[in-house]
Motif scaffolding. Structure first.
Motif, PDB file in Angstrom:
ATOM      1  N   ILE A  13       0.851  -1.191   0.000  1.00 17.75           N
ATOM      2  CA  ILE A  13       0.000   0.000   0.000  1.00 17.75           C
ATOM      3  C   ILE A  13       0.887   1.240   0.000  1.00 17.75           C
ATOM      4  O   ILE A  13       1.749   1.404   0.878  1.00 17.75           O
ATOM      5  N   ALA A  14       0.673   2.125  -0.962  1.00 17.77           N
ATOM      6  CA  ALA A  14       1.448   3.359  -1.049  1.00 17.77           C
ATOM      7  C   ALA A  14       0.521   4.515  -1.399  1.00 17.77           C
ATOM      8  O   ALA A  14      -0.704   4.344  -1.490  1.00 17.77           O
ATOM      9  N   ALA A  15       1.094   5.681  -1.600  1.00 14.93           N
ATOM     10  CA  ALA A  15       0.287   6.863  -1.901  1.00 14.93           C
ATOM     11  C   ALA A  15       0.126   7.075  -3.406  1.00 14.93           C
ATOM     12  O   ALA A  15      -0.951   7.474  -3.860  1.00 14.93           O
ATOM     13  N   LYS A  39      -0.396  -7.893  -4.783  1.00 15.67           N
ATOM     14  CA  LYS A  39      -1.241  -6.784  -5.235  1.00 15.67           C
ATOM     15  C   LYS A  39      -0.616  -5.471  -4.787  1.00 15.67           C
ATOM     16  O   LYS A  39      -0.128  -5.353  -3.664  1.00 15.67           O
ATOM     17  N   PHE A  40      -0.623  -4.469  -5.665  1.00 13.33           N
ATOM     18  CA  PHE A  40      -0.249  -3.108  -5.305  1.00 13.33           C
ATOM     19  C   PHE A  40      -1.521  -2.271  -5.192  1.00 13.33           C
ATOM     20  O   PHE A  40      -2.429  -2.383  -6.031  1.00 13.33           O
ATOM     21  N   LEU A  41      -1.567  -1.424  -4.172  1.00 10.46           N
ATOM     22  CA  LEU A  41      -2.674  -0.492  -3.967  1.00 10.46           C
ATOM     23  C   LEU A  41      -2.107   0.887  -3.722  1.00 10.46           C
ATOM     24  O   LEU A  41      -1.278   1.069  -2.829  1.00 10.46           O
ATOM     25  N   ASP A 109      -2.190 -11.960   3.649  1.00 10.92           N
ATOM     26  CA  ASP A 109      -1.345 -12.558   4.677  1.00 10.92           C
ATOM     27  C   ASP A 109      -0.235 -11.611   5.096  1.00 10.92           C
ATOM     28  O   ASP A 109       0.269 -11.697   6.218  1.00 10.92           O
ATOM     29  N   VAL A 110       0.171 -10.740   4.175  1.00 13.34           N
ATOM     30  CA  VAL A 110       1.260  -9.792   4.404  1.00 13.34           C
ATOM     31  C   VAL A 110       0.842  -8.453   3.828  1.00 13.34           C
ATOM     32  O   VAL A 110       0.341  -8.385   2.695  1.00 13.34           O
ATOM     33  N   VAL A 111       1.033  -7.370   4.602  1.00 12.78           N
ATOM     34  CA  VAL A 111       0.777  -6.010   4.129  1.00 12.78           C
ATOM     35  C   VAL A 111       2.031  -5.182   4.372  1.00 12.78           C
ATOM     36  O   VAL A 111       2.630  -5.237   5.447  1.00 12.78           O
ATOM     37  N   ILE A 112       2.428  -4.427   3.355  1.00 10.12           N
ATOM     38  CA  ILE A 112       3.610  -3.567   3.415  1.00 10.12           C
ATOM     39  C   ILE A 112       3.155  -2.150   3.123  1.00 10.12           C
ATOM     40  O   ILE A 112       2.453  -1.915   2.130  1.00 10.12           O
TER      41      ILE A 112
END
Length: 282
Positions: A13-15, A39-41, A109-112
């Motif tokens: 997750i980024a801006a 997945k990129f968000l 399962d993993v969030v960055i």
């Protein structure tokens, strides 16, 4: 020992579109190459990041660049909140709920994500806060009951941006060597950012699009902090790869375990991170 019987679901997750590639593109590629789903968000559409393109044209271009980068990295989904303009991101309840929904639907399962505190771009700081706030509620069925909650909290890692390197703790580090080309190509896909917007006021010429060797060298030089390993990463690299391997690592990314989460054993972390490559027999 890795006991995993299914692919991991990983979310960055980024801006702005291009930041997942810049700050976590190597880790994402390593997960993808190991057969996991990434997945990129991004929580804004990137409408402000150019010196000459108008906002609608830039938004459309950055979306195309994002999907090209995803293909190069092996990322299976790239979601952009295209109704949120660059420069306008604030931690609202509405956006928190949107992120909870996205994380749950992905069954992460993993969030960055970014650090929730720090200077620099206010969108980055807001994205970190929104992600951190959302992760408190992903397991609670009475919050957003229309979307099934996660059975357990995701491993939550923080990635540094240019303004949080002074407070970032290098707790997990990966050697980029096996995935360096993928990260470079992922960044290269975002030409509007890595060659145009970033080059404003820079005297160094940007190599033409048909000169990959030149562009590769340009990325490694102009964006050096997000490719090269540092002495601060040495301990984490040694824990993951051993001292002999760690001493030879030139390119690396590092991540911090988000504070306030439960502790993880080394075995649990090994199960939630890409596998360490087995050295070739010599």
């Amino acid at each position: 020992m890795n006991t995993r019987t299914r692919p991991l679901q990983v979310m960055v997750i980024a801006a702005h579109p291009d930041e997942p590639e810049e700050y976590a593109g190597g880790l994402a590629a390593a997960y993808a190459e190991a057969g996991h789903h990434v997945k990129f968000l991004t929580l804004t559409n990137g409408s402000a990041g150019h010196a000459s393109l108008d906002a609608p044209s830039l938004v459309a271009r950055r979306a195309r660049e994002a999907h090209c980068a995803a293909e190069r990295l092996g990322v299976v989904e790239y979601e952009i909140f295209d109704d949120v303009d660059d420069g306008s991101l604030v931690p609202t309840l509405e956006l928190r709920m949107r992120v909870i929904r996205s994380v749950r639907r992905w069954r992460a399962d993993v969030v960055i994500a970014f650090h929730p505190e720090g200077g620099g771009h206010p969108d980055n700081r807001a994205a970190g806060r929104i992600a951190a706030d959302a992760l408190h509620f992903t397991e609670l069925r009475n919050v957003l009951p229309a979307v099934p909650p996660l059975p357990r909290a995701p491993l939550f890692l923080l990635m540094p941006d240019y303004a949080t390197v002074d407070r970032h703790r290098h707790e997990i580090a990966i050697d980029l060597a096996p995935v360096l080309e993928r990260k470079l190509l992922g960044c290269d896909a975002h030409g509007s950012q890595f060659y145009e917007f970033s080059a404003t006021g820079d005297d160094r010429p940007v190599p033409p699009a048909d000169d990959w060797a030149g562009r590769r060298a340009y990325l490694l030089d102009h964006w050096k902090p997000w490719f090269e390993s540092s002495e601060g990463m040495r301990k984490a690299l040694t824990e993951r790869y051993g001292a002999e391997h760690a001493a030879q690592v030139t390119y690396a990314e590092s991540f911090q375990l988000a504070p306030g989460r439960r502790g993880y054993t080394q075995e649990e972390l090994a199960d939630l991170l890409p596998p360490v490559p087995v050295p070739a027999a010599g």
